[in-house]
Every structure is written in C-alpha cells, then in structure tokens.
Write a protein that holds these residues in place. Structure first.
Motif, PDB file in Angstrom:
ATOM      1  N   SER A  20       0.685  -1.057   0.058  1.00 53.14           N
ATOM      2  CA  SER A  20      -0.063   0.278   0.023  1.00 53.14           C
ATOM      3  C   SER A  20       1.052   1.185  -0.542  1.00 53.14           C
ATOM      4  CB  SER A  20      -0.663   0.471   1.084  1.00 53.14           C
ATOM      5  OG  SER A  20      -1.359  -1.236   1.541  1.00 53.14           O
ATOM      6  N   LEU A  21       2.238   1.234   0.852  1.00 51.07           N
ATOM      7  CA  LEU A  21       2.606   1.954   0.992  1.00 51.07           C
ATOM      8  C   LEU A  21       3.865   2.431  -0.632  1.00 51.07           C
ATOM      9  CD1 LEU A  21       4.240   2.154   4.095  1.00 51.07           C
ATOM     10  CD2 LEU A  21       2.671   4.090   3.756  1.00 51.07           C
ATOM     11  N   GLN A  22       3.364   1.278  -1.494  1.00 48.75           N
ATOM     12  CA  GLN A  22       4.717   1.394  -2.096  1.00 48.75           C
ATOM     13  C   GLN A  22       3.810   2.578  -3.020  1.00 48.75           C
ATOM     14  OE1 GLN A  22       5.742  -2.779  -2.415  1.00 48.75           O
ATOM     15  NE2 GLN A  22       8.023  -2.553  -2.449  1.00 48.75           N
ATOM     16  N   LEU A  23       2.362   1.705  -3.384  1.00 52.32           N
ATOM     17  CA  LEU A  23       1.413   1.849  -4.481  1.00 52.32           C
ATOM     18  C   LEU A  23       1.369   3.934  -3.765  1.00 52.32           C
ATOM     19  CD1 LEU A  23      -1.454  -0.409  -4.462  1.00 52.32           C
ATOM     20  CD2 LEU A  23       0.044   0.729  -6.401  1.00 52.32           C
ATOM     21  N   LEU A  24       0.897   4.504  -3.007  1.00 51.90           N
ATOM     22  CA  LEU A  24       0.765   5.610  -2.455  1.00 51.90           C
ATOM     23  C   LEU A  24       1.899   5.911  -3.070  1.00 51.90           C
ATOM     24  CD1 LEU A  24      -1.000   5.831   1.134  1.00 51.90           C
ATOM     25  CD2 LEU A  24      -2.009   6.268  -0.770  1.00 51.90           C
ATOM     26  N   THR A  25       3.202   6.233  -2.661  1.00 53.89           N
ATOM     27  CA  THR A  25       4.211   6.308  -2.290  1.00 53.89           C
ATOM     28  C   THR A  25       4.493   6.871  -4.326  1.00 53.89           C
ATOM     29  OG1 THR A  25       5.594   5.884  -1.283  1.00 53.89           O
ATOM     30  CG2 THR A  25       6.919   6.658  -3.006  1.00 53.89           C
ATOM     31  N   GLN A  31       6.576  15.913  -3.306  1.00 50.99           N
ATOM     32  CA  GLN A  31       8.237  15.548  -3.449  1.00 50.99           C
ATOM     33  C   GLN A  31       8.258  15.320  -1.482  1.00 50.99           C
ATOM     34  OE1 GLN A  31      11.584  18.060  -4.786  1.00 50.99           O
ATOM     35  NE2 GLN A  31      12.535  15.944  -4.496  1.00 50.99           N
ATOM     36  N   GLU A  32       7.631  16.097  -0.695  1.00 45.91           N
ATOM     37  CA  GLU A  32       7.430  15.887   0.766  1.00 45.91           C
ATOM     38  C   GLU A  32       6.876  14.449   1.059  1.00 45.91           C
ATOM     39  OE1 GLU A  32       6.761  18.142   4.445  1.00 45.91           O
ATOM     40  OE2 GLU A  32       7.002  19.133   3.374  1.00 45.91           O
ATOM     41  N   GLN A  33       5.798  14.477   0.674  1.00 48.32           N
ATOM     42  CA  GLN A  33       5.175  13.573   1.014  1.00 48.32           C
ATOM     43  C   GLN A  33       5.477  11.920   0.647  1.00 48.32           C
ATOM     44  OE1 GLN A  33       2.115  13.374   2.340  1.00 48.32           O
ATOM     45  NE2 GLN A  33       2.560  15.066   3.453  1.00 48.32           N
ATOM     46  N   GLN A  34       6.261  11.872  -0.698  1.00 51.67           N
ATOM     47  CA  GLN A  34       6.437  10.781  -0.798  1.00 51.67           C
ATOM     48  C   GLN A  34       8.203  10.852   0.137  1.00 51.67           C
ATOM     49  OE1 GLN A  34       8.010  11.715  -5.112  1.00 51.67           O
ATOM     50  NE2 GLN A  34       5.882  11.055  -6.118  1.00 51.67           N
ATOM     51  N   ILE A  35       9.113  11.688  -0.399  1.00 53.22           N
ATOM     52  CA  ILE A  35       9.783  11.266   0.875  1.00 53.22           C
ATOM     53  C   ILE A  35       9.491  10.746   2.621  1.00 53.22           C
ATOM     54  CG2 ILE A  35      11.928  12.630   2.580  1.00 53.22           C
ATOM     55  CD1 ILE A  35      11.678  14.711  -0.284  1.00 53.22           C
ATOM     56  N   LYS A  36       8.627  11.059   2.845  1.00 54.44           N
ATOM     57  CA  LYS A  36       7.805  11.153   3.966  1.00 54.44           C
ATOM     58  C   LYS A  36       7.371   9.735   4.222  1.00 54.44           C
ATOM     59  CE  LYS A  36       6.934  14.707   6.103  1.00 54.44           C
ATOM     60  NZ  LYS A  36       5.392  16.231   6.414  1.00 54.44           N
ATOM     61  N   LEU A  37       6.771   9.140   2.232  1.00 53.51           N
ATOM     62  CA  LEU A  37       6.246   7.370   2.595  1.00 53.51           C
ATOM     63  C   LEU A  37       7.045   6.579   1.827  1.00 53.51           C
ATOM     64  CD1 LEU A  37       3.235   8.337   0.000  1.00 53.51           C
ATOM     65  CD2 LEU A  37       2.787   7.593   2.451  1.00 53.51           C
ATOM     66  N   THR A  38       8.157   6.997   1.421  1.00 53.74           N
ATOM     67  CA  THR A  38       8.994   5.925   1.475  1.00 53.74           C
ATOM     68  C   THR A  38      10.015   5.836   2.717  1.00 53.74           C
ATOM     69  OG1 THR A  38      10.218   7.253  -0.831  1.00 53.74           O
ATOM     70  CG2 THR A  38      11.344   6.349   0.440  1.00 53.74           C
ATOM     71  N   GLU A  39      10.261   6.770   4.009  1.00 54.15           N
ATOM     72  CA  GLU A  39      11.006   6.673   4.659  1.00 54.15           C
ATOM     73  C   GLU A  39       9.573   5.854   5.441  1.00 54.15           C
ATOM     74  OE1 GLU A  39      13.188   6.863   7.681  1.00 54.15           O
ATOM     75  OE2 GLU A  39      13.773   7.509   5.554  1.00 54.15           O
ATOM     76  N   ALA A  40       8.673   6.023   5.731  1.00 52.23           N
ATOM     77  CA  ALA A  40       7.650   4.784   5.815  1.00 52.23           C
ATOM     78  C   ALA A  40       7.836   3.327   5.361  1.00 52.23           C
ATOM     79  CB  ALA A  40       6.083   5.225   5.482  1.00 52.23           C
ATOM     80  N   GLU A  41       8.063   3.591   4.121  1.00 54.34           N
ATOM     81  CA  GLU A  41       8.057   2.166   3.457  1.00 54.34           C
ATOM     82  C   GLU A  41       9.608   1.180   3.835  1.00 54.34           C
ATOM     83  OE1 GLU A  41       8.608   1.066  -1.158  1.00 54.34           O
ATOM     84  OE2 GLU A  41       7.956   2.698  -0.600  1.00 54.34           O
ATOM     85  N   ARG A  42      10.644   1.732   4.247  1.00 53.17           N
ATOM     86  CA  ARG A  42      11.922   1.868   4.276  1.00 53.17           C
ATOM     87  C   ARG A  42      11.807   0.565   5.670  1.00 53.17           C
ATOM     88  NH1 ARG A  42      15.204   6.259   3.786  1.00 53.17           N
ATOM     89  NH2 ARG A  42      14.642   6.510   1.503  1.00 53.17           N
ATOM     90  N   MET A  43      11.051   1.332   7.281  1.00 51.59           N
ATOM     91  CA  MET A  43      10.612   0.997   7.660  1.00 51.59           C
ATOM     92  C   MET A  43       9.775   0.138   8.234  1.00 51.59           C
ATOM     93  SD  MET A  43      10.817   4.280  10.955  1.00 51.59           S
ATOM     94  CE  MET A  43       9.435   5.193   9.845  1.00 51.59           C
ATOM     95  N   ILE A  44       9.225   0.213   7.422  1.00 50.06           N
ATOM     96  CA  ILE A  44       8.100  -1.277   7.240  1.00 50.06           C
ATOM     97  C   ILE A  44       9.043  -2.126   6.529  1.00 50.06           C
ATOM     98  CG2 ILE A  44       6.112  -2.436   6.156  1.00 50.06           C
ATOM     99  CD1 ILE A  44       5.769  -0.716   8.537  1.00 50.06           C
ATOM    100  N   THR A  45      10.279  -2.576   5.020  1.00 57.86           N
ATOM    101  CA  THR A  45      10.521  -2.898   5.128  1.00 57.86           C
ATOM    102  C   THR A  45      11.523  -3.649   6.241  1.00 57.86           C
ATOM    103  OG1 THR A  45       9.895  -2.003   2.905  1.00 57.86           O
ATOM    104  CG2 THR A  45      12.397  -3.664   3.404  1.00 57.86           C
TER     105      THR A  45
END
Length: 66
Positions: A20-25, A31-45
């Motif tokens: 879901s995070l990958q789709l949202l990203t 860009q700011e939202q993409q950065i935050k979503l990517t960070e969340a995705e890294r933590m989830i990974t």
C-alpha cells in the motif's frame, strides 16, 4: 492459534502495508509526501524482514504446525 501462526499473520499484514505504501508513493505528486512515504516504506521493509526471520525460526521450532 500458535505463536507461529500469529507471527505469520502479522507478516502477511506487514507485506500488505508495504504494498500500500508503494502504491501511495507512486501516486503522490508532492515531493515532501513521497519522501515521508518512502521513509515509512523503509521502516516497514525492515520490520517485514525481521518478521520473515522470525517466521523461519519459529518454523524450525514448531515443525508440527507446518
């Protein structure tokens, strides 16, 4: 329900969150939202990888529940 089954269920849920995070990203234009979503995705990974190791370990400890 065994601990192994619970961890496997959690692992499945985390994989869903990751997807879901990958789709949202991909859909977000800001860009700011993409950065935050990517960070969340890294933590989830990282969590997903830790859980995968736990699933493997529990599979060895609870072979009767395979």
């Amino acid at each position: 329900m065994t601990i192994g089954a619970q961890v496997k269920g959690c692992y499945s849920a985390i994989k869903s969150v990751e997807a879901s995070l990958q789709l949202l990203t991909a859909k977000t234009n800001e860009q700011e939202q993409q950065i935050k979503l990517t960070e969340a995705e890294r933590m989830i990974t990282e969590i997903k990888n830790d859980l995968r190791h736990q699933v493997i370990q529990l599979s060895k400890e609870e072979p009767q529940y395979q």
